[in-house]
Structures are given as C-alpha cells and as structure tokens.
Scaffold this motif. Structure first.
Motif, PDB file in Angstrom:
ATOM      1  N   ASP A 279     -36.303  -4.502 134.072  1.00  0.00           N
ATOM      2  CA  ASP A 279     -36.870  -5.675 134.739  1.00  0.00           C
ATOM      3  C   ASP A 279     -38.318  -5.817 134.268  1.00  0.00           C
ATOM      4  O   ASP A 279     -39.251  -5.366 134.937  1.00  0.00           O
ATOM      5  CB  ASP A 279     -36.788  -5.500 136.273  1.00  0.00           C
ATOM      6  CG  ASP A 279     -37.147  -6.772 137.038  1.00  0.00           C
ATOM      7  OD1 ASP A 279     -38.047  -7.499 136.579  1.00  0.00           O
ATOM      8  OD2 ASP A 279     -36.531  -7.019 138.092  1.00  0.00           O
TER       9      ASP A 279
ATOM     10  N   VAL B   3     -30.295 -11.174 137.419  1.00  0.00           N
ATOM     11  CA  VAL B   3     -31.500 -11.943 137.103  1.00  0.00           C
ATOM     12  C   VAL B   3     -31.304 -13.407 137.523  1.00  0.00           C
ATOM     13  O   VAL B   3     -30.171 -13.864 137.653  1.00  0.00           O
ATOM     14  CB  VAL B   3     -31.812 -11.891 135.579  1.00  0.00           C
ATOM     15  CG1 VAL B   3     -32.089 -10.471 135.121  1.00  0.00           C
ATOM     16  CG2 VAL B   3     -30.672 -12.495 134.772  1.00  0.00           C
TER      17      VAL B   3
ATOM     18  N   ASP C 220     -17.806 -13.499 138.016  1.00  0.00           N
ATOM     19  CA  ASP C 220     -17.817 -14.326 139.232  1.00  0.00           C
ATOM     20  C   ASP C 220     -18.536 -15.648 139.002  1.00  0.00           C
ATOM     21  O   ASP C 220     -18.301 -16.616 139.716  1.00  0.00           O
ATOM     22  CB  ASP C 220     -18.529 -13.554 140.364  1.00  0.00           C
ATOM     23  CG  ASP C 220     -18.577 -14.340 141.663  1.00  0.00           C
ATOM     24  OD1 ASP C 220     -17.497 -14.740 142.136  1.00  0.00           O
ATOM     25  OD2 ASP C 220     -19.678 -14.552 142.211  1.00  0.00           O
TER      26      ASP C 220
HETATM   27  P1  NAD Z   1     -34.442 -11.785 142.849  1.00  0.00           P
HETATM   28  O1  NAD Z   1     -35.359 -12.902 142.517  1.00  0.00           O
HETATM   29  O2  NAD Z   1     -34.663 -11.029 144.110  1.00  0.00           O
HETATM   30  O3  NAD Z   1     -34.448 -10.730 141.659  1.00  0.00           O
HETATM   31  C1  NAD Z   1     -34.367 -11.105 140.316  1.00  0.00           C
HETATM   32  C2  NAD Z   1     -35.044 -10.035 139.487  1.00  0.00           C
HETATM   33  O4  NAD Z   1     -34.813 -10.343 138.109  1.00  0.00           O
HETATM   34  C3  NAD Z   1     -36.578  -9.996 139.693  1.00  0.00           C
HETATM   35  O5  NAD Z   1     -36.984  -8.694 140.020  1.00  0.00           O
HETATM   36  C4  NAD Z   1     -37.128 -10.451 138.343  1.00  0.00           C
HETATM   37  O6  NAD Z   1     -38.338  -9.832 138.009  1.00  0.00           O
HETATM   38  C5  NAD Z   1     -35.995 -10.035 137.404  1.00  0.00           C
HETATM   39  N1  NAD Z   1     -36.014 -10.728 136.132  1.00  0.00           N
HETATM   40  C6  NAD Z   1     -36.410 -12.002 135.862  1.00  0.00           C
HETATM   41  N2  NAD Z   1     -36.290 -12.257 134.539  1.00  0.00           N
HETATM   42  C7  NAD Z   1     -35.813 -11.122 133.967  1.00  0.00           C
HETATM   43  C8  NAD Z   1     -35.483 -10.765 132.629  1.00  0.00           C
HETATM   44  N3  NAD Z   1     -35.616 -11.616 131.603  1.00  0.00           N
HETATM   45  N4  NAD Z   1     -35.014  -9.509 132.391  1.00  0.00           N
HETATM   46  C9  NAD Z   1     -34.872  -8.622 133.411  1.00  0.00           C
HETATM   47  N5  NAD Z   1     -35.193  -8.905 134.700  1.00  0.00           N
HETATM   48  C10 NAD Z   1     -35.644 -10.144 134.967  1.00  0.00           C
HETATM   49  O7  NAD Z   1     -32.957 -12.389 142.801  1.00  0.00           O
HETATM   50  P2  NAD Z   1     -31.668 -11.878 143.583  1.00  0.00           P
HETATM   51  O8  NAD Z   1     -31.676 -12.453 144.966  1.00  0.00           O
HETATM   52  O9  NAD Z   1     -31.519 -10.421 143.397  1.00  0.00           O
HETATM   53  O10 NAD Z   1     -30.523 -12.660 142.784  1.00  0.00           O
HETATM   54  C11 NAD Z   1     -30.215 -12.328 141.440  1.00  0.00           C
HETATM   55  C12 NAD Z   1     -29.221 -13.324 140.846  1.00  0.00           C
HETATM   56  O11 NAD Z   1     -28.018 -13.309 141.599  1.00  0.00           O
HETATM   57  C13 NAD Z   1     -29.692 -14.779 140.860  1.00  0.00           C
HETATM   58  O12 NAD Z   1     -29.317 -15.376 139.638  1.00  0.00           O
HETATM   59  C14 NAD Z   1     -28.883 -15.409 141.958  1.00  0.00           C
HETATM   60  O13 NAD Z   1     -28.673 -16.780 141.712  1.00  0.00           O
HETATM   61  C15 NAD Z   1     -27.585 -14.641 141.829  1.00  0.00           C
HETATM   62  N6  NAD Z   1     -26.736 -14.655 143.020  1.00  0.00           N
HETATM   63  C16 NAD Z   1     -25.390 -14.809 142.839  1.00  0.00           C
HETATM   64  C17 NAD Z   1     -24.548 -14.800 143.950  1.00  0.00           C
HETATM   65  C18 NAD Z   1     -23.057 -14.944 143.784  1.00  0.00           C
HETATM   66  O14 NAD Z   1     -22.390 -15.342 144.709  1.00  0.00           O
HETATM   67  N7  NAD Z   1     -22.500 -14.612 142.649  1.00  0.00           N
HETATM   68  C19 NAD Z   1     -25.069 -14.662 145.226  1.00  0.00           C
HETATM   69  C20 NAD Z   1     -26.444 -14.466 145.377  1.00  0.00           C
HETATM   70  C21 NAD Z   1     -27.275 -14.475 144.251  1.00  0.00           C
END
Ligand code: NAD
Length: 365
Positions: free
Chosen positions: A148, A186, A242
């Motif tokens: 990250d 991410v 998913d």
């Molecule tokens: P978050 O913002 O809490 O965490 C994301 C992390 O990714 C951050 O720590 C950020 O620094 C890091 N990041 C950003 N760019 C990066 C890169 N290029 N390389 C590595 N790390 C990087 O987000 P979250 O709440 O943990 O959600 C993560 C993902 O899950 C989002 O895309 C969200 O849309 C998705 N999500 C999907 C579902 C589903 O039903 N499938 C549900 C909830 C969230």
C-alpha cells in the motif's frame, strides 16, 4: 422536505419517513427531471446511480449520501464546487468483504487440497477491508504480505500508525511473485501518484505463481480481465471474482472459468447494510438538525458479535459455518444461470435482479 432514497438501502427510508417525505427510486433510473420536479433536498444512492452535474444541475440537493464504500460513481469535485455535503459508508461492509475472502480461501484450500500453513497471502490495499483480511489471514495461519504505497508514505511521514508485526511490507510487483493467494482491496482511481485502473495487467499478472488463488472484490477496472483470462490456464489459477469491468454487462468468458463468481455482493451482508444505513442517518440528522428514532436499527445491529482467534482454529468447522451463513456457493450457482440467457439486456437485468433480491445474510466473523 423531500428526500430521494434508493429502494435497495434497508431501513433507511423507513427511518427517514418519521420526519420527511421519502421518494423511493431504482438505482439506474433516477433522472435530473425527477429531482427538479420534486424539489428534492437530500439524496441517498448506491453504486448504480451516477451522481454528477447532469443528475444534480439546477436542483435543490444539498446533501448526498452513498450506502457504499467505493465512491467512483460520485463526482466528488462537482459536489464540493456546489457546496453539497457528501457522506459515504466506507468501512461499514468491510467485515462482510473480509468474510467473503476467508470463505474463498477455505473453499480453495478444501477443493484443491492446498496447505494453508505453507501459503502466503499478498494483500494489496491496506485500508478498511485490507486490514481485516490481514487479521483473519493471520488467524488462518497464512503468511501475510501487504502492499500500500500511499499508506506507506503516510507512515513514513508519521501521519499513520505502523503496520502490525505479523504483516510484512512488500513492493509491487514482488508481492505477486511471493504470494500464492492474491487479494486486492484498493479503490478504483484513474489519476494521482498511484492510480489503480488496470493495476493488474499482463505485465505483472504474468508473474503469478502456478496455482495461485486470485481474489477480486474491489472494483471492476482494477484488474484487466482479458489478461487474467489469458493466464488462467497457463498458470492453473483459481479465480474468485465478485466485481467486473462494465457491470452489469459482464464478461461471460471470465465467469465460465471462475472457482467462485458472484454479482458484486461480497459486501452485501445484512450487518454491513445496517451499519451503512446507521452512518447515513446519523449524518443526515446532524446536517439538517432533525432528530430521528434509530432504536430499531440499533437493536438489529447489537445482534452482531465479532469472532475471536479461536473461532478460526478448526478450518473445516469454520468453512461449514461460513458456507451455511453466507451461502456464497449458492450465489455462484444462481449467478451461473446468466450463461443460459441469450439476450444481452436480459443478462444485465438478471445481474441487477440478483443484487436487488439479495437475501438476508448475517456475518459470523
Ligand atoms: P479504503 O479506502 O479504506 O482502503 C483502500 C486502501 O488502498 C488505502 O489504504 C489506500 O492507501 C490503498 N491504495 C490506494 N491506491 C493504491 C495502490 N495503487 N496500490 C496499493 N494500495 C493502494 O477502502 P476499503 O473500504 O478498504 O475498500 C477497498 C475496495 O473495496 C474499494 O474499491 C471498494 O469500492 C471495494 N468494496 C467492494 C465491495 C464489494 O461488495 N465487492 C464492498 C465494499 C468495498
């Protein structure tokens, strides 16, 4: 006051109705004309509604809430420029996604007879979801690598807490080489220092180990599906998908080769939806200074009790319990029926229908 609320957000409209007029709408169908005609002041959406100038121009909307973690359907800059208050439900369904990941790992372990104690998970993105996935992976006995770069920068400048001891930081794409389970968490971003659009592409996916379990639950577009499909057989990969590029028009060739495939429901536990609704209603109350009785919601929420480490010690028992509570394999069976539908628009409708009609599933972790 008139408030528009996506019909798929549980509890929220019932709570709001105590004090305001609520108009329910179906995610992909909301129009600027409807908002204008009704003098709507607050809007609650899910990921299917694009919130931007074409939806909001000339309207009276001053508050937008999304019941999702991802916010790539929201033009945040536009909202800022118009001084529209914005709130998301980030983190509320993180545990639901982490449970989905744990189930996927256990399903792969029992289906392919892979030793978990000899396995390494590479977690890309260490935010709300990545952190919980790391904790549960540690409980499962996996070696945990994380990547990250934005967070690493914050830690180095003393603006964020250090990574926990059981997590080893690993650069990208080395993390791909050294792990036999990859799970990314991410956001989908197109610009900035670390954009994630096609973060996983032919250049780095080709580094995957033979037999890797590749789990994709973040956002369609983070992984280049064409490259993943190409490599699936060369590398004997197990794919859990998913989220899809171009939802609800999904790639059937990818679906056909997945170990598990689902229609963007990893975060759809009932508990996750309740937490999201609670956050949105709380922010709404604060913003408009309106008091709403949320005791029904709180009562439901109190039924959730987090699992401790010993709960993870017997893998077969945990697998059975998750199989019964989350029923992800049943979701997969239902989703596969999309292959039997010929018409493209009917396929899209079926994708949306599965999400809309998603049953109540409680979290157990
Ligand atoms: P978050 O913002 O809490 O965490 C994301 C992390 O990714 C951050 O720590 C950020 O620094 C890091 N990041 C950003 N760019 C990066 C890169 N290029 N390389 C590595 N790390 C990087 O987000 P979250 O709440 O943990 O959600 C993560 C993902 O899950 C989002 O895309 C969200 O849309 C998705 N999500 C999907 C579902 C589903 O039903 N499938 C549900 C909830 C969230």
């Amino acid at each position: 006051m008139v408030v528009f609320c996506d019909e798929q957000i549980p509890f929220l409209s019932e709570l709001l109705k105590q004090k305001v007029d609520v108009v329910l709408f179906s995610g992909r169908k909301l129009s600027n004309t409807e908002l204008l005609k009704s003098n709507c002041e607050a809007l609650f959406v899910r990921s299917t509604t694009k919130v931007n100038s074409s939806l909001l121009q000339q309207t009276k909307v001053k508050f937008v809430g999304t019941a999702t973690s991802g916010i790539d359907h929201i033009d945040v800059d536009y909202l800022k420029s118009k001084d529209i208050y914005f709130v998301d439900a980030k983190g509320s369904n993180a545990n639901s996604v982490a449970e989905y990941v744990v189930f996927s790992i256990l399903h792969w372990h029992f289906t392919n007879q892979v030793e978990l104690s000899a396995s390494t998970i590479g977690i890309i993105g260490f935010g709300n979801i990545g952190k919980i996935v790391a904790k549960y992976s540690n409980y499962l006995g996996l070696k945990v690598l994380i990547n990250d770069p934005p967070l690493k920068e914050l830690i180095e400048s003393g603006l964020a807490e250090k990574f926990q001891d059981f997590c080893e930081y690993c650069e990208f794409p080395e993390i791909i080489k050294y792990s036999n389970i990859i799970s990314n968490h991410v956001p989908l971003t197109f610009s900035g220092k670390y954009p994630t659009y096609y973060l996983f592409n032919e250049n780095n996916l080709s580094l995957l180990q033979e037999g890797t379990l590749f789990i994709h639950t973040s956002r369609g577009g983070v992984v280049k599906e064409k490259s993943l499909i190409k490599l699936k057989f060369d590398k004997n990969l197990s794919l859990v998908v998913d989220v899809w590029e171009n939802e609800p028009q999904i790639n059937m060739n990818l679906l056909k080769i997945c170990l598990i495939a689902t229609p963007h429901i990893a975060g759809y536990s009932f508990d996750g939806k309740l937490r999201g609704a609670k956050k949105l209603v709380d922010e709404f109350q604060k913003f408009f200074g309106i008091k709403i009785d949320t005791s029904v919601l709180e009562q439901e929420l109190s039924r959730y009790k987090p699992a401790e480490k010993p709960f993870f010690s017997t893998h077969s028992k945990l697998y059975q319990q998750l199989k019964e509570s989350r029923q992800i394999l049943d979701d997969f069976e239902k989703f596969k029926k999309i292959l039997e539908i010929d018409d493209l628009s009917e396929k899209s409708k079926y994708f949306d229908f599965l999400r809309k009609s998603y049953p109540i599933r409680r979290e157990i972790l």
